[in-house]
Write a protein that holds these residues in place. Structure first.
Motif, PDB file in Angstrom:
ATOM      1  N   GLU A  80      42.741  89.058  18.410  1.00 23.81           N
ATOM      2  CA  GLU A  80      41.628  89.570  17.607  1.00 23.81           C
ATOM      3  C   GLU A  80      41.085  88.545  16.630  1.00 23.81           C
ATOM      4  N   ASN A  81      41.954  87.687  16.133  1.00 21.33           N
ATOM      5  CA  ASN A  81      41.523  86.731  15.108  1.00 21.33           C
ATOM      6  C   ASN A  81      41.229  85.340  15.681  1.00 21.33           C
ATOM      7  N   LEU A  82      41.131  85.226  16.995  1.00 22.56           N
ATOM      8  CA  LEU A  82      40.848  83.926  17.602  1.00 22.56           C
ATOM      9  C   LEU A  82      39.437  83.480  17.260  1.00 22.56           C
ATOM     10  N   GLU A  83      39.338  82.288  16.697  1.00 25.34           N
ATOM     11  CA  GLU A  83      38.029  81.732  16.338  1.00 25.34           C
ATOM     12  C   GLU A  83      37.510  80.875  17.482  1.00 25.34           C
ATOM     13  N   TRP A  84      36.181  80.710  17.538  1.00 22.36           N
ATOM     14  CA  TRP A  84      35.534  79.946  18.596  1.00 22.36           C
ATOM     15  C   TRP A  84      36.033  78.508  18.623  1.00 22.36           C
ATOM     16  N   GLU A  85      36.117  77.886  17.463  1.00 22.64           N
ATOM     17  CA  GLU A  85      36.568  76.489  17.401  1.00 22.64           C
ATOM     18  C   GLU A  85      38.004  76.358  17.921  1.00 22.64           C
ATOM     19  N   GLU A  86      38.825  77.319  17.609  1.00 18.89           N
ATOM     20  CA  GLU A  86      40.208  77.295  18.075  1.00 18.89           C
ATOM     21  C   GLU A  86      40.264  77.429  19.592  1.00 18.89           C
ATOM     22  N   LEU A  87      39.430  78.295  20.150  1.00 21.24           N
ATOM     23  CA  LEU A  87      39.390  78.452  21.601  1.00 21.24           C
ATOM     24  C   LEU A  87      39.011  77.129  22.276  1.00 21.24           C
ATOM     25  N   LYS A  88      37.979  76.461  21.747  1.00 24.87           N
ATOM     26  CA  LYS A  88      37.561  75.184  22.332  1.00 24.87           C
ATOM     27  C   LYS A  88      38.693  74.166  22.261  1.00 24.87           C
ATOM     28  N   LYS A  89      39.395  74.154  21.134  1.00 28.86           N
ATOM     29  CA  LYS A  89      40.511  73.219  20.968  1.00 28.86           C
ATOM     30  C   LYS A  89      41.606  73.507  22.002  1.00 28.86           C
ATOM     31  N   ILE A  90      41.903  74.761  22.218  1.00 37.02           N
ATOM     32  CA  ILE A  90      42.918  75.133  23.204  1.00 37.02           C
ATOM     33  C   ILE A  90      42.511  74.650  24.589  1.00 37.02           C
ATOM     34  N   PHE A  91      41.237  74.810  24.928  1.00 40.67           N
ATOM     35  CA  PHE A  91      40.758  74.362  26.235  1.00 40.67           C
ATOM     36  C   PHE A  91      40.897  72.864  26.396  1.00 40.67           C
ATOM     37  N   ILE A  92      40.497  72.138  25.382  1.00 46.13           N
ATOM     38  CA  ILE A  92      40.562  70.673  25.462  1.00 46.13           C
ATOM     39  C   ILE A  92      42.018  70.231  25.595  1.00 46.13           C
ATOM     40  N   GLU A  93      42.897  70.836  24.823  1.00 47.30           N
ATOM     41  CA  GLU A  93      44.308  70.476  24.883  1.00 47.30           C
ATOM     42  C   GLU A  93      44.934  70.822  26.238  1.00 47.30           C
ATOM     43  N   ALA A  94      44.409  71.856  26.873  1.00 53.36           N
ATOM     44  CA  ALA A  94      44.927  72.256  28.181  1.00 53.36           C
ATOM     45  C   ALA A  94      44.315  71.415  29.304  1.00 53.36           C
ATOM     46  N   ASN A  95      43.483  70.450  28.907  1.00 57.08           N
ATOM     47  CA  ASN A  95      42.867  69.511  29.848  1.00 57.08           C
ATOM     48  C   ASN A  95      41.877  70.163  30.784  1.00 57.08           C
ATOM     49  N   HIS A  96      41.231  71.201  30.325  1.00 61.98           N
ATOM     50  CA  HIS A  96      40.161  71.808  31.097  1.00 61.98           C
ATOM     51  C   HIS A  96      38.892  71.019  30.819  1.00 61.98           C
ATOM     52  N   GLU A  97      37.897  71.203  31.666  1.00 60.44           N
ATOM     53  CA  GLU A  97      36.594  70.620  31.409  1.00 60.44           C
ATOM     54  C   GLU A  97      35.806  71.633  30.591  1.00 60.44           C
ATOM     55  N   PRO A  98      35.716  71.446  29.283  1.00 59.88           N
ATOM     56  CA  PRO A  98      35.128  72.486  28.453  1.00 59.88           C
ATOM     57  C   PRO A  98      33.667  72.768  28.730  1.00 59.88           C
ATOM     58  N   LEU A  99      32.890  71.795  29.054  1.00 61.97           N
ATOM     59  CA  LEU A  99      31.467  72.054  29.271  1.00 61.97           C
ATOM     60  C   LEU A  99      30.988  71.423  30.572  1.00 61.97           C
ATOM     61  N   GLY A 100      31.900  71.135  31.457  1.00 56.89           N
ATOM     62  CA  GLY A 100      31.552  70.367  32.642  1.00 56.89           C
ATOM     63  C   GLY A 100      30.821  71.127  33.720  1.00 56.89           C
ATOM     64  N   ARG A 101      30.960  72.429  33.772  1.00 52.99           N
ATOM     65  CA  ARG A 101      30.325  73.192  34.835  1.00 52.99           C
ATOM     66  C   ARG A 101      29.117  73.906  34.279  1.00 52.99           C
ATOM     67  N   ASP A 102      28.070  73.904  35.043  1.00 49.87           N
ATOM     68  CA  ASP A 102      26.847  74.559  34.596  1.00 49.87           C
ATOM     69  C   ASP A 102      26.355  75.494  35.689  1.00 49.87           C
ATOM     70  N   HIS A 103      26.652  76.781  35.553  1.00 50.31           N
ATOM     71  CA  HIS A 103      26.257  77.764  36.565  1.00 50.31           C
ATOM     72  C   HIS A 103      25.212  78.675  36.013  1.00 50.31           C
TER      73      HIS A 103
END
Ligand code: SF4
Length: 103
Positions: A80-103
């Motif tokens: 419930e308290n997850l912030e947007w910036e924290e989510l992006k950080k988690i993605f980057i740390e998990a080595n996902h492509e945060p903005l690489g796909r454009d559908h």
């Protein structure tokens, strides 16, 4: 999906999809996907589209904080308290492509 439903591709497209703005989309019934059933859930679950498999980690949540809020508030899997910036950080740390796909 056509094969799963025992249909030809042409029949599948005619019965279950619509073209909007040059894109093929699933038809909707009462505001939801034609394959959604209130008791059974997704009636094409084993073969559902990649975009559906990504839920709730839809790429738009990384591009737009408003989309993030909409999806976060509708998915009990998010803290419930997850912030947007924290989510992006988690993605980057998990080595996902945060903005690489454009559908
Ligand atoms: S998971 Fe995808 S295919 Fe299945 S009901 Fe939901 S939107 Fe439709």
């Amino acid at each position: 999906m056509a094969h799963y439903l025992g249909l030809t591709e042409a029949d599948f497209l005619k019965r279950f999809t619509v073209e909007r703005g040059g894109r093929i989309e699933m038809k909707t019934v009462n505001g939801h996907c034609i394959f959604y059933h209130s008791e059974e859930g997704c009636r094409v679950h084993p073969v559902k589209p990649d975009r559906c498999r990504e839920w709730p980690l839809h790429p738009s949540i990384l591009k737009d904080p408003e989309n993030f809020e909409i999806i976060r508030s509708s998915c009990p899997g998010f803290a419930e308290n997850l912030e947007w910036e924290e989510l992006k950080k988690i993605f980057i740390e998990a080595n996902h492509e945060p903005l690489g796909r454009d559908h």
